[in-house]
Design an enzyme around this catalytic site. Structure first.
Site, mmCIF file in Angstrom:
data_model
loop_
_atom_site.group_PDB
_atom_site.id
_atom_site.type_symbol
_atom_site.label_atom_id
_atom_site.label_comp_id
_atom_site.label_asym_id
_atom_site.label_seq_id
_atom_site.Cartn_x
_atom_site.Cartn_y
_atom_site.Cartn_z
ATOM 1 N N GLU A 135 0.852 -1.193 0.000
ATOM 2 C CA GLU A 135 0.000 0.000 0.000
ATOM 3 C C GLU A 135 0.880 1.233 0.000
ATOM 4 O O GLU A 135 1.861 1.301 0.744
ATOM 5 C CB GLU A 135 -0.899 0.070 1.247
ATOM 6 C CG GLU A 135 -2.045 -0.907 1.294
ATOM 7 C CD GLU A 135 -2.895 -0.705 2.548
ATOM 8 O OE1 GLU A 135 -2.700 0.323 3.241
ATOM 9 O OE2 GLU A 135 -3.738 -1.570 2.839
ATOM 10 N N GLU A 157 -13.768 5.319 -0.113
ATOM 11 C CA GLU A 157 -14.570 4.343 0.628
ATOM 12 C C GLU A 157 -15.312 5.057 1.760
ATOM 13 O O GLU A 157 -14.726 5.404 2.789
ATOM 14 C CB GLU A 157 -13.673 3.229 1.175
ATOM 15 C CG GLU A 157 -12.992 2.432 0.072
ATOM 16 C CD GLU A 157 -11.998 1.424 0.612
ATOM 17 O OE1 GLU A 157 -12.441 0.407 1.188
ATOM 18 O OE2 GLU A 157 -10.779 1.663 0.486
ATOM 19 N N LYS A 207 -15.447 4.036 5.821
ATOM 20 C CA LYS A 207 -14.269 3.912 6.677
ATOM 21 C C LYS A 207 -14.348 4.927 7.814
ATOM 22 O O LYS A 207 -14.739 6.081 7.612
ATOM 23 C CB LYS A 207 -12.993 4.130 5.852
ATOM 24 C CG LYS A 207 -12.754 3.056 4.803
ATOM 25 C CD LYS A 207 -11.396 3.176 4.163
ATOM 26 C CE LYS A 207 -10.326 2.750 5.139
ATOM 27 N NZ LYS A 207 -8.998 2.688 4.504
ATOM 28 N N GLU A 220 -9.429 9.515 5.614
ATOM 29 C CA GLU A 220 -9.501 8.051 5.580
ATOM 30 C C GLU A 220 -10.487 7.546 4.536
ATOM 31 O O GLU A 220 -10.349 6.436 4.027
ATOM 32 C CB GLU A 220 -9.898 7.513 6.956
ATOM 33 C CG GLU A 220 -8.808 7.620 7.997
ATOM 34 C CD GLU A 220 -7.578 6.812 7.629
ATOM 35 O OE1 GLU A 220 -7.711 5.619 7.304
ATOM 36 O OE2 GLU A 220 -6.474 7.389 7.641
#
Length: 497
Positions: free
Chosen positions: A266, A320, A323, A329
């Site tokens: 990542e 997303e 999250k 985030e």
């Protein structure tokens, strides 16, 4: 993906380039496909999107059946995950690992290509202590693979955050935290024995966000900045990613694991954040990701290991929305849920990128590429389809109400798209061919508020919102692409001969 602040330091078409990179470069770039959201497209549409952008490597965090089915016969290589919550069962009994493999892998392999299984993720960050379970679980999964003869094709490892290090500054002093020694040493021995990589998640963004007084933004973004010198080795660092990588290398060397390959599972930069996260912008995300891709594809390596091949997975494919945590985030995506790009990204790693527009900065020598008056309507449409699709051109400027939409004609829209592709890919004759539908001109085709790219600068639009494909672009154009494919392979064959 966990926040951490360790490692702080004050000419050919795009699809052909992607193929050529596969042949000539060991460093690979993939993307993380997280699904912690309630507004994402279906897996089959995601698979199409990934193919459209010629992405060859994808990491998912579980073994979701729909995702595995969606990537069947795509040629995309998957890294799949076993969540931390499953480690207990798999570590306790070999039969559980055997059953997991028979249920989640064997029904879909090899139609769906699976190359890595990550057993647990950032276990040192887990709220439930599973560290003692990870190596037994890895061993059982690997044994299950051996039983069916897949242990050499599918490698087993586990991912870590940079917090696995006790010290990372300077890089030469990199050292693992001694409290993790009980599982790290047997894990490293497992990785060497089975020729699997050590997997690490690296986020210069967090180091900058949490210690901006010691870390410059340019240093975190790979941008030219003042050099940082390791006082122990004299090695010169121009970016934080390299410093963090070398801290891992030195930590491994300190334990005598000198040859273990390190893979970055990542890395990325958020495109949006809260008021306290001023550096979380789409421009910075574009700059970081593009510079990282270039760094990997060019096999730049690090100061401690120059020329070292590094495989990197960009986090993340989508924003997303479920999250938890700060605003950033939920905003690491390359694409919005409607599959439009959040910012342009140079996947080829071949040129500098204008931070505002995403265009590769190259010299056009005062020439532009426009639609040929001799091209048929179908040839123009096929070429426009390809340019705005697989060709990776930002066609937002020819959307309704945008500066280059009028005149609303196929010739006008094709001219804009052709020129954008031409400027982004070296302003070469090949980049303006489009199967004979394109033609070079020395007359600037810009008009009114519609500015055609020149020297890589695109001024027709400065949109930072969702970008949609124009109404004239409906599908991938196989006829046009096949012509380019033949030209590419004939050209390569002629060169070799």
């Amino acid at each position: 993906m966990m926040a951490n602040g360790i490692g702080l330091f004050p000419l050919i078409p795009l699809f052909a380039i992607s193929f050529f990179v596969e042949l000539c470069s060991g460093g690979k770039v993939g993307v993380c496909y997280g699904r912690n959201a309630d507004d994402l497209p279906t897996p089959d549409k995601v698979a199409q999107l990934i193919q459209l952008h010629s992405i060859k490597y994808v990491r998912i965090y579980d073994a979701n059946i729909q995702v595995l089915k969606a990537f069947a016969n795509t040629g995309v290589e998957l890294m799949i995950g076993i969540p931390n919550s499953d480690l207990l069962a798999i570590s306790q009994y070999q039969s559980n690992a055997d059953t997991w493999l028979k249920t989640n892998i064997l029904p879909y392999y090899p139609a769906t290509i699976i190359t890595y299984i990550t057993v647990g993720a950032e276990i040192t960050e887990s709220p439930v202590n599973v560290s003692s379970l990870v190596v037994p679980a890895m061993t059982n999964v690997n044994t299950a693979l051996k039983k069916v003869g897949l242990h050499k094709r599918i490698k087993v490892s586990s991912t870590h955050s940079l917090d696995v290090l006790f010290r990372s500054f300077p890089p030469s002093a990199g050292a693992f935290d001694s409290k993790f020694a009980f599982f790290l040493k047997p894990m490293l021995e497992f990785l060497v024995e089975n020729q699997s990589p050590f997997m690490i998640d690296l986020y210069p963004y967090y180091a900058y966000r949490d210690s901006s007084e010691n870390v410059s933004l340019d240093y975190a973004l790979f941008n030219p900045t003042s050099d940082v010198i390791d006082p122990n080795t004299g090695l010169v660092y121009t970016n934080m990613f390299d410093a963090q990588m070398d801290a891992i290398y030195f930590a491994l060397m300190a334990l005598n694991f000198r040859t273990l390959k390190v893979m970055v599972t990542e890395s990325g930069w958020p495109n949006k954040g809260s008021a306290k996260e001023a550096a979380a912008t789409s421009d910075n995300a574009q700059s970081y990701d593009t510079n990282l891709i270039r760094h990997v594809i060019n096999d730049t390596g690090t100061p401690a290991k120059p020329g070292e091949e590094i495989d990197v997975y960009i986090f993340s494919l989508f924003n997303e929305n479920k999250k938890p945590g700060l605003e950033s985030e939920r905003n690491w995506g390359l694409f919005y849920p409607d599959q439009t790009s959040i910012f342009s990204l140079d996947w080829t790693g071949k040129g500098s990128v204008d931070v505002v527009t995403g265009a590769n900065i190259t010299g056009s020598n005062g020439t532009w590429c426009v639609a040929s008056s001799n091209a048929s309507e179908q040839d123009l449409k096929n070429a426009l389809d390809w340019a705005c699709g697989p060709g990776n051109v930002d066609c937002s400027a020819i959307q309704p109400s945008q500066p280059c939409f009028q005149p609303d004609s196929l010739t006008s829209h094709a001219s804009y798209a052709f020129n954008s592709y031409y400027q982004q890919n070296g302003a070469t004759d090949i980049a303006c061919s489009f199967g004979g539908a394109g033609i070079k001109t020395t007359k600037d085709p810009s008009y009114d508020k519609c500015s055609y790219a020149t020297s890589g600068k695109v001024n027709g639009t400065n949109s930072t919102g969702p970008i949609s494909i124009p109404s004239t672009v409906q599908s991938f154009a196989p006829t046009f692409t096949n012509r380019l494919s033949v030209f590419f392979f004939v050209s390569i064959a002629s060169y070799i001969l």
